[in-house]
Enzyme design. Structure first.
Site, mmCIF file in Angstrom:
data_model
loop_
_atom_site.group_PDB
_atom_site.id
_atom_site.type_symbol
_atom_site.label_atom_id
_atom_site.label_comp_id
_atom_site.label_asym_id
_atom_site.label_seq_id
_atom_site.Cartn_x
_atom_site.Cartn_y
_atom_site.Cartn_z
ATOM 1 C CD GLU A 58 -3.820 3.397 -6.000
ATOM 2 O OE1 GLU A 58 -3.519 4.643 -6.359
ATOM 3 O OE2 GLU A 58 -3.237 2.918 -4.983
ATOM 4 C CG HIS B 179 -2.846 -0.347 -3.094
ATOM 5 N ND1 HIS B 179 -3.273 0.781 -2.923
ATOM 6 C CD2 HIS B 179 -3.097 -1.098 -1.892
ATOM 7 C CE1 HIS B 179 -3.497 1.122 -1.636
ATOM 8 N NE2 HIS B 179 -3.491 -0.158 -1.113
ATOM 9 C CG ASN C 185 -2.914 4.529 0.894
ATOM 10 O OD1 ASN C 185 -4.156 4.510 0.800
ATOM 11 N ND2 ASN C 185 -2.288 3.485 0.708
ATOM 12 C CB SER D 161 -0.912 0.188 1.353
ATOM 13 O OG SER D 161 -0.145 -0.039 2.369
#
Length: 712
Positions: A466, A454, A504, A433
């Protein structure tokens, strides 16, 4: 005798027994959708049917292999300049379907595959509905998901057929029902195998009799709520309260759906239809519907794309998963059940493998108990999952997804293991992540086959994935991984390698700013309510408790290493972690997890720990703006740096990955609605008072100077 006008979507075949089979098959399309020009075509067919007294029944069926009618072609709404234009479209649909309902002979809808939106409204106008028992068959009115309402009689016919409460639930959620549910609720009269669907429908039409008026099956409470004035008032008032508590007033369509249903029941079908058409027209012109339709078109576009244009994905016949934790178990589940591929799970402990297997079993047995799935189907899917504590069974894996702890050394060791135990073409996909993929691939023999994939937790529910390519990742690897994620039921977004990737990276400054606001003394519930009111599904402080405070803050040092003090976390996080507050998972966080309502109220001792006295001195609007501006500015930088390929990908990534308010269209659509000049002004205002972290992205300054938009 078969009749079909050139390029018409409809053909008519009159059988010897007096049944006319009206087939819909839109030329050049994989699925049937309703278009404005079809009104004339179907009108011609109905004229011929009504002119032939020998015809005693009609069967309406699709010429597509796996679709009845998937809905109306919503692209036609873009041509509407006024609410009246859209209202005219609605009235046209109502009139055509009313003509079908008013026919002297029975019309039977034979449904196989999706009957959604206008497709279900068409079926509801028929006198009988028979559907196949196929998994492909689903019936629903999903218009609310586009900020609209069923505009061709759906708000009037469905409640009369199955009862107000069930119909309202279907319309307010937009969730479809499967064949068995449709039969149980009374939406369809019969459910049969696909092989005999046409024959059963023809047999029903051949009887030449329209059904007696139907009454929905209601229990005693249902009769009180739906059949008495007092009950109706209670039901509709409660529906409005519940709807407002969920939408926070950000979505106008649900309220108008309730209004249409109530008007139709209290004032009759004619007035109900009139208000339905009027509200439909009004909703088409709302900015909320425009943005939700933009999302629909964007995701439809993305389904047609490969990872790299012109590069076809490689063939996948077997998948490996490293790690039997929650993420590994979820990845194995969607691979077996959605992609239909065999999965080999490796964990260092037998218990890890057992937990991963149990993850899938627990989800599937619920479907069996609810009769959404046969036990034999569950067993077939579970049979695709096997496991071991070593690399036996990995030799023929075409892609291996790693879902272990966030440790660079461990992940690099995994790459080496896969290269040693799998074939030369095996792709190594890391579910990291936060760790840059180039670091994971640093010691790889075949770095071109290392990529990031991800997922978001829980994997079985979150729609985004992702796909992260580092500089040496091959185009073939990118396209194959994108195809793999799509087969798992995900919407894959290709992003550039770097700390935090995209989702993120834009989430971190938003969360940091929420913590900074907290340290000014703003109550936690005040902060969270402000962002929920803005449109997020959950507030930032509550979100941190949900994902784990230790997990949520782990990415901060990685981001700081690459981007500097812009990502420096608030001091609050250090104090909270030092007090062993990890959130929901150890029942100790910002919220109180003891008592009868765990996680509903703030743990007041957090204020003492942080040395602050809570005081709501800041407006909810200002709190939301401060936090969201940090996210928007970071998203703009990601586009500027090529982390995301387009504003579209940035919008879909934020909506599907972190729940950015869909009615705002995503960060880039929202910035366009605010205007680049406004963005720069507000960011500069905060930069002056709160520091350089609010400094506007260069791309925003340039756009403000040249009056540009992200979407032309």
């Amino acid at each position: 005798m078969t009749e079909q006008t050139t390029n018409s979507a409809f053909s008519l075949d009159v059988l010897d027994n007096g049944v006319a089979v009206l087939t819909m098959d839109v030329p050049g399309e994989s699925m049937n959708t309703l278009k404005i020009e079809f009104a004339e075509q179907i009108g011609e067919m109905l004229d011929k049917i009504e002119a032939d007294n020998a015809i005693k029944g009609v069967v309406l069926i699709s010429g597509k292999e796996s679709s009845f009618v998937a809905g109306a072609d919503i692209s036609m709404l873009a041509a509407c300049k006024t609410a009246q234009d859209a209202e005219t479209i609605s009235k046209g649909g109502q009139d055509m379907f009313q003509r079908i309902e008013d026919m002297r002979i029975p019309v039977v809808a034979a449904i196989h595959g999706p009957a959604l939106g206008g497709g279900l409204e068409l079926a509801l106008a028929c006198h009988y509905r028979v559907c196949s028992d196929s998994d492909k068959t689903q019936l629903g009115l999903p218009e609310v998901q586009l900020g609209l309402l069923p505009g061709s009689g759906g708000t009037q016919r469905l409640p009369r057929l199955i009862g107000v409460q069930q119909a309202m639930k279907m319309m307010l959620t937009g969730a479809p029902v499967r064949a068995k549910q449709a039969r149980k609720y009374g939406i369809v009269d019969d459910m049969v195998p696909h092989t005999i669907l046409r024959d059963v429908a023809i047999e029903l039409a051949a009887k030449g009799k329209k059904p007696a008026p139907r009454q929905p099956k209601l229990n005693l409470m249902g009769k009180f709520l739906e059949k008495t004035p007092v009950g109706r008032n209670v039901m509709f008032n409660q529906a409005r309260k519940q709807t407002l508590s969920k939408t926070k007033g950000n979505y106008p369509a649900p309220e108008k759906i309730i209004d249409c249903i109530e008007t139709g029941l209290s004032k009759g079908l004619k007035k109900g239809m009139a208000i339905e058409a009027r509200h439909f027209g009004e909703l088409v012109m709302t900015p909320e519907s425009e943005q939700l339709r933009n999302i629909f078109f964007a995701t439809t576009e993305m389904k047609k794309e490969t990872g790299v244009e012109g590069v076809e994905p490689g063939k996948l016949s077997k998948v490996g998963v490293l790690g039997g934790g929650l993420m590994g178990g979820g990845i194995a589940f969607v691979t077996a059940t959605k992609a239909g591929l065999p999965v080999r799970i490796k964990d260092i402990r037998p218990e890890g493998i057992a937990n991963a297997m149990k993850y899938s079993y627990d989800l599937l047995i619920k479907k069996v108990k609810r009769r959404f799935m046969l036990k034999s189907q569950m067993q077939k899917q579970l049979a695709l999952l096997t496991g071991s504590t070593d690399y036996s069974g990995f030799g023929d894996a075409d892609i291996v997804v790693e879902a272990v702890f966030e440790d660079v050394g461990l992940k690099q060791a995994m790459v080496a293991d896969v290269e040693a135990n799998c074939h030369e073409g095996t792709i190594f996909a890391s579910n990291t992540s936060s760790i840059p993929i180039c670091q994971i691939a640093e010691k790889a023999k075949r770095p071109e086959q290392v990529i990031g994939l991800h997922y978001f937790s829980p994997v079985d529910k979150m729609p985004l994935a992702e796909v992260i390519a580092h500089e040496k990742t091959s185009d073939q690897t990118i396209s194959t991984t994108v195809d793999f994620a799509r087969r798992q039921g995900k919407t894959p977004v290709v992003v550039k390698d770097g700390a935090g990737f995209y989702v993120n990276r834009i989430l971190a400054p938003y969360m940091n700013e929420a913590a900074n606001v907290l340290l000014t003394g703003q109550p936690i519930e005040h902060i969270d309510k402000a962002l929920v009111k803005f449109g997020f599904p959950v507030g930032p402080v509550k979100l941190l408790d949900e994902v784990g405070i230790d997990v949520g803050t782990k990415i901060i040092p990685i981001l700081m290493e690459q981007f500097g003090d812009r990502f420096k976390s608030a001091d609050a996080f250090d104090k909270v972690l030092a007090d062993d507050r990890k959130g929901k998972k150890n029942k100790k966080g910002f919220y109180d997890y003891s008592g009868k309502k765990p996680g509903k109220e703030v743990d007041a001792t957090i204020y003492t720990l942080l040395g602050i006295s809570p005081n709501s001195s800041m407006s909810g609007k200002e709190i939301a703006e401060r936090c969201v501006m940090m996210m928007l500015n970071e998203a703009a930088m990601c586009l500027e740096e090529g982390v995301i390929r387009s504003p579209r990908d940035g919008d879909i990534g934020a909506i599907f990955g972190i729940g950015f308010p869909p009615f705002l269209g995503g960060p880039f659509r929202y910035m366009d609605s605010l205007g680049a000049k406004h963005m720069v002004e507000r960011l500069e205002h905060y930069a002056t008072t709160l520091g350089d972290k609010f400094t506007p992205a260069k791309i925003l300054r340039d756009m403000a100077e040249n009056d540009k938009r992200f979407y032309s």
